[in-house]
Design a protein around this motif. Structure first.
Motif, PDB file in Angstrom:
ATOM      1  N   THR A  25       0.854  -1.126  -0.128  1.00 20.10           N
ATOM      2  CA  THR A  25      -0.149   0.038   0.032  1.00 20.10           C
ATOM      3  C   THR A  25       0.722   1.141  -0.059  1.00 20.10           C
ATOM      4  OG1 THR A  25      -0.006  -0.155   2.287  1.00 20.10           O
ATOM      5  CG2 THR A  25      -2.116  -1.143   1.156  1.00 20.10           C
ATOM      6  N   THR A  26       0.610   2.297  -0.719  1.00 21.04           N
ATOM      7  CA  THR A  26       1.370   3.302  -0.962  1.00 21.04           C
ATOM      8  C   THR A  26       1.443   4.556   0.021  1.00 21.04           C
ATOM      9  OG1 THR A  26      -0.256   4.387  -2.329  1.00 21.04           O
ATOM     10  CG2 THR A  26       1.189   2.816  -3.335  1.00 21.04           C
ATOM     11  N   PRO A  28      -0.694   8.150   0.829  1.00 16.94           N
ATOM     12  CA  PRO A  28      -1.343   9.164  -0.218  1.00 16.94           C
ATOM     13  C   PRO A  28      -0.041  10.089  -0.954  1.00 16.94           C
ATOM     14  CG  PRO A  28      -1.220  10.009   2.120  1.00 16.94           C
ATOM     15  CD  PRO A  28      -0.891   8.625   2.267  1.00 16.94           C
ATOM     16  N   VAL A  29       1.094  10.125  -0.555  1.00 20.94           N
ATOM     17  CA  VAL A  29       2.097  10.757  -0.969  1.00 20.94           C
ATOM     18  C   VAL A  29       2.982   9.765  -2.293  1.00 20.94           C
ATOM     19  CG1 VAL A  29       4.445  11.782  -0.514  1.00 20.94           C
ATOM     20  CG2 VAL A  29       2.686  12.069   0.913  1.00 20.94           C
ATOM     21  N   GLY A  31       1.801   7.380  -3.253  1.00 23.54           N
ATOM     22  CA  GLY A  31       0.402   7.192  -4.365  1.00 23.54           C
ATOM     23  C   GLY A  31       0.248   8.404  -5.101  1.00 23.54           C
ATOM     24  N   ALA A  32       0.442   9.459  -4.715  1.00 23.45           N
ATOM     25  CA  ALA A  32       0.210  10.433  -5.834  1.00 23.45           C
ATOM     26  C   ALA A  32       1.370  10.505  -6.800  1.00 23.45           C
ATOM     27  CB  ALA A  32       0.357  11.931  -4.951  1.00 23.45           C
ATOM     28  N   LEU A  34       2.939   7.747  -7.970  1.00 27.11           N
ATOM     29  CA  LEU A  34       2.211   6.678  -8.836  1.00 27.11           C
ATOM     30  C   LEU A  34       1.009   7.191  -9.948  1.00 27.11           C
ATOM     31  CD1 LEU A  34       2.898   3.623  -6.492  1.00 27.11           C
ATOM     32  CD2 LEU A  34       4.665   4.374  -8.359  1.00 27.11           C
ATOM     33  N   THR A  35       0.114   7.764  -8.979  1.00 23.32           N
ATOM     34  CA  THR A  35      -1.317   8.190  -9.756  1.00 23.32           C
ATOM     35  C   THR A  35      -0.446   9.203 -11.215  1.00 23.32           C
ATOM     36  OG1 THR A  35      -2.339   8.270  -7.919  1.00 23.32           O
ATOM     37  CG2 THR A  35      -3.207   9.708  -9.619  1.00 23.32           C
ATOM     38  N   GLY A  36       0.328   9.956 -10.465  1.00 20.87           N
ATOM     39  CA  GLY A  36       1.128  10.821 -11.743  1.00 20.87           C
ATOM     40  C   GLY A  36       1.545   9.994 -12.906  1.00 20.87           C
ATOM     41  N   LEU A  67       5.239  16.264   5.212  1.00 17.18           N
ATOM     42  CA  LEU A  67       5.072  17.088   3.867  1.00 17.18           C
ATOM     43  C   LEU A  67       3.682  17.099   3.198  1.00 17.18           C
ATOM     44  CD1 LEU A  67       8.669  16.854   2.434  1.00 17.18           C
ATOM     45  CD2 LEU A  67       7.789  18.634   3.907  1.00 17.18           C
ATOM     46  N   SER A  68       3.361  17.852   2.929  1.00 16.22           N
ATOM     47  CA  SER A  68       1.654  17.521   1.960  1.00 16.22           C
ATOM     48  C   SER A  68       1.520  18.521   0.725  1.00 16.22           C
ATOM     49  CB  SER A  68       0.730  18.065   3.034  1.00 16.22           C
ATOM     50  OG  SER A  68       0.986  19.586   3.252  1.00 16.22           O
ATOM     51  N   GLU A  69       2.487  19.296   0.269  1.00 12.70           N
ATOM     52  CA  GLU A  69       2.240  19.937  -0.859  1.00 12.70           C
ATOM     53  C   GLU A  69       2.974  19.368  -2.427  1.00 12.70           C
ATOM     54  OE1 GLU A  69       3.032  23.989  -0.988  1.00 12.70           O
ATOM     55  OE2 GLU A  69       2.225  24.290  -2.998  1.00 12.70           O
ATOM     56  N   VAL A  70       1.921  18.453  -2.914  1.00 10.55           N
ATOM     57  CA  VAL A  70       2.596  17.894  -4.071  1.00 10.55           C
ATOM     58  C   VAL A  70       2.419  18.769  -5.182  1.00 10.55           C
ATOM     59  CG1 VAL A  70       1.961  15.933  -5.645  1.00 10.55           C
ATOM     60  CG2 VAL A  70       1.630  15.561  -3.196  1.00 10.55           C
TER      61      VAL A  70
ATOM     62  N   PRO B  15      -3.305  16.843   5.560  1.00 12.33           N
ATOM     63  CA  PRO B  15      -4.321  16.521   4.324  1.00 12.33           C
ATOM     64  C   PRO B  15      -3.270  16.759   3.340  1.00 12.33           C
ATOM     65  CG  PRO B  15      -5.108  18.463   5.398  1.00 12.33           C
ATOM     66  CD  PRO B  15      -4.201  18.050   6.457  1.00 12.33           C
ATOM     67  N   ILE B  16      -3.107  15.960   2.145  1.00 12.82           N
ATOM     68  CA  ILE B  16      -2.292  16.084   1.078  1.00 12.82           C
ATOM     69  C   ILE B  16      -2.990  16.912   0.014  1.00 12.82           C
ATOM     70  CG2 ILE B  16      -0.944  14.874  -0.615  1.00 12.82           C
ATOM     71  CD1 ILE B  16      -0.147  14.366   2.265  1.00 12.82           C
ATOM     72  N   HIS B  17      -2.160  17.905  -0.259  1.00 10.53           N
ATOM     73  CA  HIS B  17      -2.632  18.789  -1.706  1.00 10.53           C
ATOM     74  C   HIS B  17      -2.120  18.395  -2.917  1.00 10.53           C
ATOM     75  CE1 HIS B  17      -2.340  22.405  -4.109  1.00 10.53           C
ATOM     76  NE2 HIS B  17      -3.702  22.733  -3.648  1.00 10.53           N
ATOM     77  N   ILE B  22      -3.785  15.738 -11.250  1.00 14.07           N
ATOM     78  CA  ILE B  22      -4.000  14.445 -10.633  1.00 14.07           C
ATOM     79  C   ILE B  22      -5.169  14.398  -9.637  1.00 14.07           C
ATOM     80  CG2 ILE B  22      -1.899  13.368 -11.226  1.00 14.07           C
ATOM     81  CD1 ILE B  22      -0.875  13.551  -8.396  1.00 14.07           C
ATOM     82  N   VAL B  28      -3.877   5.912  -7.115  1.00 15.90           N
ATOM     83  CA  VAL B  28      -3.254   4.636  -6.778  1.00 15.90           C
ATOM     84  C   VAL B  28      -3.144   4.527  -5.470  1.00 15.90           C
ATOM     85  CG1 VAL B  28      -1.212   3.598  -7.225  1.00 15.90           C
ATOM     86  CG2 VAL B  28      -2.196   4.719  -9.293  1.00 15.90           C
ATOM     87  N   LEU B  29      -3.525   3.403  -5.192  1.00 17.58           N
ATOM     88  CA  LEU B  29      -3.318   2.933  -3.519  1.00 17.58           C
ATOM     89  C   LEU B  29      -2.351   1.856  -3.242  1.00 17.58           C
ATOM     90  CD1 LEU B  29      -7.259   3.050  -2.740  1.00 17.58           C
ATOM     91  CD2 LEU B  29      -5.662   4.844  -2.468  1.00 17.58           C
ATOM     92  N   SER B  30      -2.339   0.878  -4.136  1.00 15.35           N
ATOM     93  CA  SER B  30      -1.091  -0.102  -3.991  1.00 15.35           C
ATOM     94  C   SER B  30      -0.190  -0.325  -5.195  1.00 15.35           C
ATOM     95  CB  SER B  30      -1.772  -1.250  -3.467  1.00 15.35           C
ATOM     96  OG  SER B  30      -2.559  -1.861  -4.700  1.00 15.35           O
TER      97      SER B  30
END
Lengths: 159, 200
Positions: A25-26, A28-29, A31-32, A34-36, A67-70, B15-17, B22, B28-30
């Motif tokens: 499991t990734t 949120p960071v 994961g972002a 990989l989503t990219g 850290l939170s600002e992707v 919270p992630i911004h 995207i 993507v979760l995994s």
């Protein structure tokens, strides 16, 4: 321990394989990032001092703050260090000789390690401008990015 | 014993911004990250001797020259004292369950190992440490520390210089070893009786 070598037979040997089918499991960071990759976009994360780390990490490596600002960075960048891989390693994403480089993407302050898609080491240099080459079908994995290819007639000196 | 207070809530971080490119797509979760290692294994001299004997249903151990502790399988050394342990001893294919684990989750690729299965440290008679094996021939719920077991070997034609010659260990029906004297406790008791030092 020659006193234990009592058989006089050739040594036993076995070809062994250890294999684990991990699914991770990734969070949120990561994961972002990989989503990219799946969306053919490269992202990093901004630190308190404004610098951007690519790939993004969950905690500041100096202050340990979360850290939170992707932020999105360019798919074009500059090779800051490289080596040549010939032949490719077993299990490598690449099946032909290739470069392996640290690429400082435009908008990023840390370089990303990935392949350089050229035919010979003569075609790689520190300062070379490169751009991302994407797979057509992407799933959210680092191999969605095939590697980096030189930007035609565009070097650090000439840009 | 001190109480460790439980946190009131699990920290989730800020919270992630996300950038627009995207922020409106399925995240993507995994990720699949299989690992694989291929290697040539060449056993040590002691292990070679052990495996060749094992192919004919003999179980060899090493006796420590320091305090007589018997290790199985033999490694050619007493790792506690950093000395060579060259003396080989024959052990019987009987012992007791020193400790065990019942596993209910299957191992991918191991269709030959239906769940639940019981892995155990088998303390062979005459050995001072456990020998890893499977316990079968009874219900998993009936396996217990101190239970006497014996080896169920593969058919002779299938034996080889591998670690796979014992299919599993089955109950003998003999009276249990008392829990207080089972497994690694046996060595501790032996050491206490002789005024010895550290445990095996």
């Amino acid at each position: 321990m020659t006193d234990q070598d009592v058989t006089g037979l050739p040594p036993l040997r076995a070809d062994l394989v250890i294999e684990y089918p991990f699914i991770r499991t990734t969070g949120p960071v990561v994961g972002a990032f990989l989503t990219g990759l799946r969306e053919a976009v490269l992202v990093g994360i901004r630190r308190a001092d404004g610098t951007v780390m690519v790939p993004p990490v969950e905690y500041d490596p100096v202050t340990s703050e979360p850290l939170s600002e992707v932020v999105e960075v360019s798919s074009t960048g500059t090779i800051v260090s490289w080596t040549w891989v010939d032949p490719p390693r077993p299990g490598s994403p690449w099946d032909t000789p290739h470069g392996l480089a640290l690429v400082l993407l435009d908008g990023a302050d840390t370089p990303l390690l990935h392949g350089v898609l050229v035919d010979s080491p003569d075609q790689v240099a520190t300062g070379l401008r490169v751009e991302a080459v994407w797979k057509s079908e992407r799933v959210g994995h680092i191999t969605d990015l095939v590697g980096f290819a030189p930007v035609a007639r565009d070097t650090l000196e000439g840009s | 014993m001190t109480d460790t207070p439980l946190p009131d809530e699990v920290g989730e971080g800020p919270p992630i911004h996300l950038p627009p490119s995207i922020s409106d797509v399925e995240p993507v979760l995994s990720v699949r990250t299989p690992i694989r290692l291929e290697y040539d294994f060449i056993p040590s001299a002691a292990a070679q001797q052990y495996l060749r004997a094992y192919a004919s249903k003999r179980i060899l151990g090493n006796r420590s020259p320091v305090d007589g502790a018997v290790f199985v399988p033999p490694r050619g050394v007493d790792p506690r004292n950093g000395v060579v342990a060259a003396e080989m001893v024959d052990l019987v294919d009987r012992g007791h369950v020193g400790s065990f684990c019942v596993t209910h989750l299957p191992i991918p690729g191991r269709k030959d190992l239906p769940v639940p299965y019981v892995s155990a440290w088998i303390h062979l008679d005459g050995a001072d440490i456990g020998f890893l094996g499977l316990v079968a021939g009874c219900a998993a719920a009936d396996v217990r520390i101190g239970m006497r077991v014996r080896a169920v070997w593969k058919p002779d034609a299938e034996l080889g210089a591998t670690a796979e010659n014992v299919l599993h260990w089955e109950p003998t029906g003999e009276p249990d070893v008392p829990v207080a004297e089972a497994g690694n406790r046996a060595w501790a008791l032996k050491q206490a009786a002789t005024g010895g030092g550290d445990g095996a």
